[in-house]
Every structure is written in structure tokens, then in C-alpha cells.
Design a protein around this motif. Sequence first.
Motif, short mmCIF file in Angstrom:
data_model
loop_
_atom_site.label_atom_id
_atom_site.label_comp_id
_atom_site.label_asym_id
_atom_site.label_seq_id
_atom_site.Cartn_x
_atom_site.Cartn_y
_atom_site.Cartn_z
N CYS A 177 -11.20 15.69 -34.93
CA CYS A 177 -11.60 15.96 -33.41
C CYS A 177 -10.19 16.59 -32.67
N VAL A 178 -10.29 16.81 -31.55
CA VAL A 178 -9.37 17.49 -30.67
C VAL A 178 -9.20 16.63 -29.39
N LEU A 179 -8.15 16.23 -29.00
CA LEU A 179 -8.02 15.61 -27.72
C LEU A 179 -8.09 16.30 -26.52
N GLN A 180 -9.00 15.91 -25.55
CA GLN A 180 -9.09 16.80 -24.45
C GLN A 180 -7.82 16.97 -23.65
N GLU A 181 -7.01 15.90 -23.54
CA GLU A 181 -5.80 16.17 -22.90
C GLU A 181 -4.90 17.28 -23.44
N GLU A 182 -4.66 17.31 -24.83
CA GLU A 182 -4.05 18.46 -25.45
C GLU A 182 -4.80 19.69 -25.23
N THR A 234 -10.23 15.82 -18.63
CA THR A 234 -10.14 14.30 -18.85
C THR A 234 -10.97 13.65 -17.63
N GLN A 247 -14.06 13.68 -20.14
CA GLN A 247 -14.18 13.54 -21.46
C GLN A 247 -12.71 13.09 -22.21
N ASP A 248 -12.80 12.35 -23.28
CA ASP A 248 -11.63 11.95 -23.95
C ASP A 248 -11.44 13.10 -25.15
N SER A 249 -12.35 13.27 -26.29
CA SER A 249 -11.95 13.83 -27.20
C SER A 249 -13.46 14.61 -27.68
N GLN A 280 -16.17 10.32 -26.52
CA GLN A 280 -15.30 10.75 -27.61
C GLN A 280 -15.74 11.80 -28.37
N VAL A 315 -6.96 13.58 -35.73
CA VAL A 315 -6.85 14.31 -34.60
C VAL A 315 -5.98 15.70 -35.03
#
Length: 447
Positions: free
Chosen positions: A17-22, A35, A40-42, A321, A395
Motif C-alpha cells: 500500500c501507499v500512504l495518501q499523506e506521502e 487525506t 483517504q488514509d492509504s 485503508q 508501506v
Amino acid sequence: VKDVGILAMDIYFPPNCVLQEELETHDGVSKGKYTIGLGQDSMAFCTEVEDVISMSLTVVKTLLKNYNIDPKCIGRLEVGSETVIDKSKSIKTWLMQIFEECGNTDIEGVDSSNACYGGTAALFNCVNWAESNSWDGRYGLVVCTDSAVYAEGPARPTGGAAAIAMLIGPNAPISLESKFRGSHMAHVYDFYKPDLASEYPVVDGKLSQTCYLMALDSCYKTFCKRYEKIEGKPFSIVDADSFVFHSPYNKLVQKSFARLYYNDFLRNCSIVDKDSREKLEPYLGLSSEESYQSRDLEVCQQVAKPLYDTKVQPTTLIPKQLGNMYTASLYAAFASVVHNKHDALVGQRIVMFSYGSGMTSTMFSFKINEGQHPFSLTNIASILDISNKLESRHVVPPKKFVEALKLMEHRYGAKDFVTSQDTRLLVPGTYYLTHVDSMYRRFYAVK
Ligand code: ACO
């Protein structure tokens, strides 16, 4: 037969998965856009060793194993998917491998496809079969499998991937209240896949959002009318314990529930208290067209927030997620509420809203019953094993995610290639793609 519905469920999603923040930083958009703006979180995604076929093989195999179901007991198998691989050859035929091994080739059903709605069409087909004269007493099996990927741009953070399998039969803990239903089907070009050389859709994002909300309004109106006709009293959001929405991204789910609340306000339902009524009064004169565009109507989200927290928030875990899993999205949202509440749901009504662009949509409802082991809510929650599956994900930095998508762009529709066969992240029992030969035939192995 009584209480036909979902007896058992299992879910599979890729370990990456990839983090939405990143992703926000990587894409250079303003902080909070994915986010908070999308909620969305990831986001889950398939690497080159996985696809909708491998995910569906994995989830069917694990469902049969985890609930100890003999493959000979399956009489109908329906797949919902909008991810195109062999075009005329359905994903269902791939899944037949599992049943052929046991000598069971007597299984009806093919794939259903219309954007994110295919899973619901598959579910209705299986339930109708089990309630019909052609039912032979065996189980139905519904599989929703999709990998949602978008070209670079604003839609990319709304991807996702997963496969869900659901066993169908009578005396189910999750039964369909088939008499309460409202559909809205129409022609529109909001999201479609005309370029067969690409896995990416053509999407008019803004139009797709409005279409979704218009379809929701229309389905809710019909659903309420049916309910009132049968039950002799009006339906409002107080009459269901949970509302589960197809979830392209969480913000749209927040807006959707507020929209139902707004409908109840317009219909003068008592659920809307005096305070909220006063806050919403200024918007009474809006035309429906204006109401879809109005920023001010966000006040509706605020007044509906306490009800959202109890009736919707528990359904949002997996979609936040994993992202949009297309056909699996609605059922992953449903799995979230089973995970969060399991046996506390007995006796409750759960309203579901299924939306597929293009457009097809239905609002329907489940009634939650006791169920008998292994088909109980507690056992389903334990087999879904959501917390463990989410926590054990890996991640991946956005750069790697973008590289994976680039590689898949070349692989889509290609022949004569061998994958890396890098299965380090896959749990034992997971199917993966090994190679595609000169005749475009695909080959999978099990870790
Ligand atoms: N902090 C907080 N919120 C922010 C920020 C920020 N820094 N920046 C933007 N936002 C908000 C916006 O105000 C907007 O909220 P709103 O909807 O309440 O107005 C939200 O984040 C999204 O921002 P937009 O600028 O509207 O996003 P954009 O147009 O770039 O893309 C879209 C959004 C259209 C959903 C796009 O991701 C897309 O096309 N996705 C695919 C289509 C889709 O999922 N459609 C849904 C139904 S159909 C289906 O299921 C496929």
C-alpha cells in the motif's frame, strides 16, 4: 426457502500500500487534499505478480478452506468485475479450475460487468437463483474482484484493489430484504473504458460525483416509496442501523449520508430536529441541480454528523485503508461494519447503496439474523481477520508505486513475458502470475 442471503464472506487484498499523506507530497498537491479532501488514509495496489484473476483465485480458495465448504456443494458462481483481461473469456472460467479438480463442472453463472455495480448484479443473480425453481439446493458463490488504477492526475489517489467472496444460501445471517429496493439506471458518459489498449478509464470526475449523488437521491426516493407501500409508514434514516455506500473515497460517503439527511428534511421527517431544521431552512428553495453544486449545503454534513458517527463511520474502515476497490468497494464497507460490530448487529437493518458509472445503481437492505456456526457474524468477523491483514501490509514509497504502475502499463495486453515472481510479501496460499505466453495465455502459481 427463507432468509436467502450471505452465509459467509472472505476478503483478500494485496500486501502493498501507499500512504495518501506521502502521495500528497510526491504529487505536489496541497497538504490534506487526499487525506482530508478525499478522506483517504492509504491505497492498496497490485504489483506485476498479482491481478484480478489471481486475487479472485486466492479469495475463493481461502473462503472454501476457512469455512470448510466442499467445492462440490457450489451450484452457481457469479463474478462481478470491471477490470478487463481476456474480454470474452470471463474470470469465472478461471475460477472453475478450483472446482474442476473436484469433478464439479456443473456450475452456472458468468461475469457481470458495469463499472462498480457488477458485484451487486452478481449478488442479485445468486440470490434470485436460490429463491427460484431452478435452485438445486447447492450454494451460490459471488466474487467481486477489481484493481482500480488511474492515469497520473487528480483521479490517481482514488485507486485501490481487493477481492471479496460471498457464499449464498438460505437461513443466512445476512439476508436480503428483497421487497425493499430502489434502482436508478440511465445513460451517461461519466466513467468508461473505451481505450482497450489501456487499463485506465476515461473519467469526468466532477460529472461522476454529481451522477453518484443524483442516483442516490433517486434510489432513496424509490426505496422509501416501496417501504411505505409495504409497511404502511414512511421510511427515514432512523429505520436503519447502518448505511453502507459504494466508496470511491470517503468524502463522497460523508456527502452521501448528508444527502439522505437532506432528503429526510425535505420530506419533513421527524428525525430532523428543530435545531437542524432551522439551519437547513434557508436551502428549502434550492432546485435539485443547485443543491448538488451548493457549497453552503455542507451545513447538512455538520448537522448529520452525530448520526454519521453511529450509522456510517463503522462502515468506512476498509475503504479508507484500501481505496476504491470498484465492485468490491461496497462489500468491503459492509465487511468493515461486520468487523467493527459483529454479533451486536443481530436484529438490525443495514441499507446498502451500490453505484456503477455509466450508470447503474440500486439501494437495497440486509436484515441481520443469528446464523448457525460456521455461518455466524462472530465467525465471519474472525475469518475476515481485518486488523491483522491491515497491520501486516507493507508501506511502499510513492516512487515505487508509480514505477509499479508504469511497468503494468507495458504489461497490459502484452504477451510473451515472465514476471519477477517476487513473492516475498505474499502470504502462503496466495496465487500469483508467473508468465504470459505467445498466445496471451496466463499462468499462475500458488505460494
Ligand atoms: N485540504 C483539505 N481539503 C482539500 C484540500 C486541502 N489541502 N485541497 C482540496 N481539498 C478538498 C476540495 O475542497 C474537495 O472537497 P469538496 O468535494 O468537498 O469540494 C476535495 O478535496 C477534492 O478536491 P478537488 O479539487 O475537487 O479534487 P479534484 O477535482 O482534483 O479530484 C475527483 C477529485 C474528481 C474525485 C478525482 O479524484 C476523480 O476524478 N476520481 C475518480 C472518479 C470518482 O471516483 N468518482 C466518484 C463516483 S464514480 C466511481 O466510483 C469511479
